[in-house]
Motif scaffolding. Structure first.
Motif, PDB file in Angstrom:
ATOM      1  N   LEU A 254      23.867  10.081  -4.052  1.00 39.39           N
ATOM      2  CA  LEU A 254      24.822   9.707  -3.010  1.00 39.39           C
ATOM      3  C   LEU A 254      25.821  10.836  -2.818  1.00 39.39           C
ATOM      4  O   LEU A 254      26.313  11.418  -3.786  1.00 39.39           O
ATOM      5  CB  LEU A 254      25.565   8.429  -3.418  1.00 39.39           C
ATOM      6  CG  LEU A 254      26.786   8.013  -2.584  1.00 39.39           C
ATOM      7  CD1 LEU A 254      26.354   7.522  -1.211  1.00 39.39           C
ATOM      8  CD2 LEU A 254      27.586   6.935  -3.304  1.00 39.39           C
ATOM      9  N   LEU A 255      26.115  11.150  -1.558  1.00 40.82           N
ATOM     10  CA  LEU A 255      27.183  12.086  -1.222  1.00 40.82           C
ATOM     11  C   LEU A 255      28.343  11.309  -0.616  1.00 40.82           C
ATOM     12  O   LEU A 255      28.145  10.518   0.313  1.00 40.82           O
ATOM     13  CB  LEU A 255      26.713  13.124  -0.203  1.00 40.82           C
ATOM     14  CG  LEU A 255      25.922  14.338  -0.667  1.00 40.82           C
ATOM     15  CD1 LEU A 255      25.636  15.237   0.535  1.00 40.82           C
ATOM     16  CD2 LEU A 255      26.645  15.111  -1.750  1.00 40.82           C
ATOM     17  N   GLN A 327      31.602  26.152  -3.121  1.00 36.76           N
ATOM     18  CA  GLN A 327      32.165  26.043  -4.463  1.00 36.76           C
ATOM     19  C   GLN A 327      31.811  24.678  -5.038  1.00 36.76           C
ATOM     20  O   GLN A 327      31.893  23.659  -4.336  1.00 36.76           O
ATOM     21  CB  GLN A 327      33.682  26.213  -4.440  1.00 36.76           C
ATOM     22  CG  GLN A 327      34.137  27.612  -4.078  1.00 36.76           C
ATOM     23  CD  GLN A 327      35.623  27.818  -4.318  1.00 36.76           C
ATOM     24  OE1 GLN A 327      36.317  26.947  -4.822  1.00 36.76           O
ATOM     25  NE2 GLN A 327      36.113  28.999  -3.958  1.00 36.76           N
ATOM     26  N   VAL A 328      31.408  24.670  -6.299  1.00 35.74           N
ATOM     27  CA  VAL A 328      31.144  23.424  -7.014  1.00 35.74           C
ATOM     28  C   VAL A 328      32.099  23.365  -8.200  1.00 35.74           C
ATOM     29  O   VAL A 328      32.111  24.274  -9.041  1.00 35.74           O
ATOM     30  CB  VAL A 328      29.681  23.338  -7.485  1.00 35.74           C
ATOM     31  CG1 VAL A 328      29.445  22.023  -8.231  1.00 35.74           C
ATOM     32  CG2 VAL A 328      28.727  23.445  -6.299  1.00 35.74           C
ATOM     33  N   ASP A 342      29.892  16.017  -9.489  1.00 35.76           N
ATOM     34  CA  ASP A 342      30.202  17.358  -8.984  1.00 35.76           C
ATOM     35  C   ASP A 342      30.944  17.271  -7.649  1.00 35.76           C
ATOM     36  O   ASP A 342      30.564  16.490  -6.759  1.00 35.76           O
ATOM     37  CB  ASP A 342      28.925  18.174  -8.779  1.00 35.76           C
ATOM     38  CG  ASP A 342      28.398  18.780 -10.071  1.00 35.76           C
ATOM     39  OD1 ASP A 342      29.122  18.720 -11.089  1.00 35.76           O
ATOM     40  OD2 ASP A 342      27.267  19.303 -10.064  1.00 35.76           O
ATOM     41  N   VAL A 343      31.976  18.088  -7.508  1.00 31.69           N
ATOM     42  CA  VAL A 343      32.744  18.165  -6.265  1.00 31.69           C
ATOM     43  C   VAL A 343      32.380  19.472  -5.570  1.00 31.69           C
ATOM     44  O   VAL A 343      32.548  20.559  -6.133  1.00 31.69           O
ATOM     45  CB  VAL A 343      34.259  18.102  -6.532  1.00 31.69           C
ATOM     46  CG1 VAL A 343      35.027  18.246  -5.217  1.00 31.69           C
ATOM     47  CG2 VAL A 343      34.620  16.792  -7.221  1.00 31.69           C
ATOM     48  N   THR A 353      31.454  14.833  -2.747  1.00 35.44           N
ATOM     49  CA  THR A 353      31.279  14.513  -4.163  1.00 35.44           C
ATOM     50  C   THR A 353      29.891  13.910  -4.337  1.00 35.44           C
ATOM     51  O   THR A 353      29.495  13.012  -3.587  1.00 35.44           O
ATOM     52  CB  THR A 353      32.346  13.525  -4.655  1.00 35.44           C
ATOM     53  OG1 THR A 353      33.647  14.046  -4.350  1.00 35.44           O
ATOM     54  CG2 THR A 353      32.235  13.325  -6.159  1.00 35.44           C
ATOM     55  N   TYR A 354      29.152  14.446  -5.298  1.00 32.38           N
ATOM     56  CA  TYR A 354      27.768  14.039  -5.542  1.00 32.38           C
ATOM     57  C   TYR A 354      27.735  13.032  -6.685  1.00 32.38           C
ATOM     58  O   TYR A 354      28.292  13.273  -7.761  1.00 32.38           O
ATOM     59  CB  TYR A 354      26.941  15.275  -5.897  1.00 32.38           C
ATOM     60  CG  TYR A 354      25.496  15.016  -6.253  1.00 32.38           C
ATOM     61  CD1 TYR A 354      24.534  14.879  -5.266  1.00 32.38           C
ATOM     62  CD2 TYR A 354      25.100  14.948  -7.588  1.00 32.38           C
ATOM     63  CE1 TYR A 354      23.200  14.671  -5.594  1.00 32.38           C
ATOM     64  CE2 TYR A 354      23.773  14.746  -7.926  1.00 32.38           C
ATOM     65  CZ  TYR A 354      22.827  14.600  -6.923  1.00 32.38           C
ATOM     66  OH  TYR A 354      21.508  14.402  -7.252  1.00 32.38           O
TER      67      TYR A 354
END
Length: 357
Positions: A254-255, A327-328, A342-343, A353-354
């Motif tokens: 999901l994002l 950028q992560v 992860d953002v 956001t993943y």
């Protein structure tokens, strides 16, 4: 100075271009067109300004002028991926703006020569063949091709049903409409087409929709092209639909997206998604600070565990990096296998956001 594409801009020319992007995003189309005209007067070799101007003119309903602007952009020989999008917009202007179906078909075919998996070009190519040129068999081939790349493309299933109705293949049409309704239960056009197919088969209205993939294959889903003139446009495939259907994973990627218009959630299941500010991305972010085609999400399958994840790669499908990068968790990344939580930052006020849920 920043590099907005093939040619860098600076000073007031850069300011005009940025203001034009902002005006277009906020719906001030006439203002945007005027600003792009100023950029072009200063830098007529900046293809991005011609392209963005074309988009604005198309939105204003000035289709002939938009096509002329796209032509100017193409003369400046942008990258392959950009060319495919410019040809796509030309096709849309010919198709839905001027009603020139033959010209639209030529432009859709040019898109597919550059990018064979452009599902929207395949979908609308089918539409121009079916509704504009009344070539149901050729339209069916185009919809089938689109579905080999994106099996959840609702419009392709629905319009495929209409093509099959025209060909009097009522059982296959019913199954195609059923699939469309499973994807979009509230679509009245699909429901009406389904009822026409049922009436032709003398079925009552209470029968359930078809969900069996084997039945869909038996009903005539054949992604291979039969028109020899198109063999060089799209690679020939002999593929069954179930090769493209993935079972439900244990955890669903999901994002959670945030941009200038708000927050929304997108569940991921396709093999690939493009993301950027161009509305023809699979995931459209509204921000003037990100690239038209900013990054690509690619699915990574783990069939042994009935699971898949996604990795993100900076840049477009042709490998051209984005202007601001990706950028992560605050660190620049060219490519990264994503982990839950992860953002991902694409630029000011644009992030995702993943999650695995």
């Amino acid at each position: 100075m920043i590099d907005t594409g093939r040619i860098p801009l600076a000073g007031e020319t850069l300011a005009w271009y940025r203001q034009g992007l902002a005006a277009a995003t906020s719906g001030q189309l006439e203002k945007a067109a005027a600003l792009y005209n100023k950029v072009i007067a200063a830098r007529s070799d900046f293809w991005e300004a011609w392209y963005e101007r074309g988009l604005v003119l198309e939105d204003l309903g000035l289709y002939a002028a938009a096509i002329a602007s796209y032509d100017q952009a193409l003369e400046l020989e942008p990258a392959r991926d950009a060319c495919s999008e410019i040809h796509y917009h030309q096709a849309q202007a010919h198709h839905y703006g001027l009603g020139d179906y033959s010209a639209a078909l030529q432009e859709y075919d040019r898109v597919l020569q550059l990018r064979p998996n452009h599902t929207q070009a395949l979908l609308h190519r089918g539409n121009v063949l079916l509704y504009g040129l009344h070539q149901a068999e050729a339209a069916l081939d185009s919809y089938d091709r689109a579905l080999t790349y994106q099996t959840d493309l609702f419009e392709a299933w629905r319009n495929r049903g209409s093509a099959l109705l025209d060909l009097e293949q009522h059982q296959a049409a019913l199954i195609s409409y059923d699939r469309a309704i499973l994807l979009n239960p509230n679509d009245e056009v699909a429901e009406q087409g389904r009822q026409l197919a049922r009436n032709s088969l003398n079925l009552n209205a209470s029968s359930e929709t078809t969900t069996n993939i084997a039945e869909i294959n038996q009903a005539g889903f054949d992604p291979s092209l039969t028109d020899p003139s198109l063999m060089d446009v799209v690679p020939h495939r002999n593929t069954r639909l179930d090769d493209y259907v993935t079972s439900q994973p244990v955890l669903q990627p999901l994002l959670v997206l945030e941009d200038e218009v708000g927050r929304r959630e997108v569940y991921l299941f396709q093999r690939q998604y493009t993301i950027g500010r161009d509305p023809h991305n699979d995931i459209h972010l509204q921000s003037r600070f990100i690239s038209r085609f900013h990054a690509v999400f690619q699915r990574v399958d783990d069939p042994d565990n009935q699971q898949y994840w996604y990795q993100i790669q900076d840049g477009d499908l042709a490998g051209k990096p984005s202007t601001n990068g990706v950028q992560v968790n605050g660190k620049p990344q060219q490519i990264r296998l994503l982990q839950s939580g992860d953002v991902i930052s694409f630029g000011p006020q644009s992030r995702a956001t993943y999650w695995m849920r």
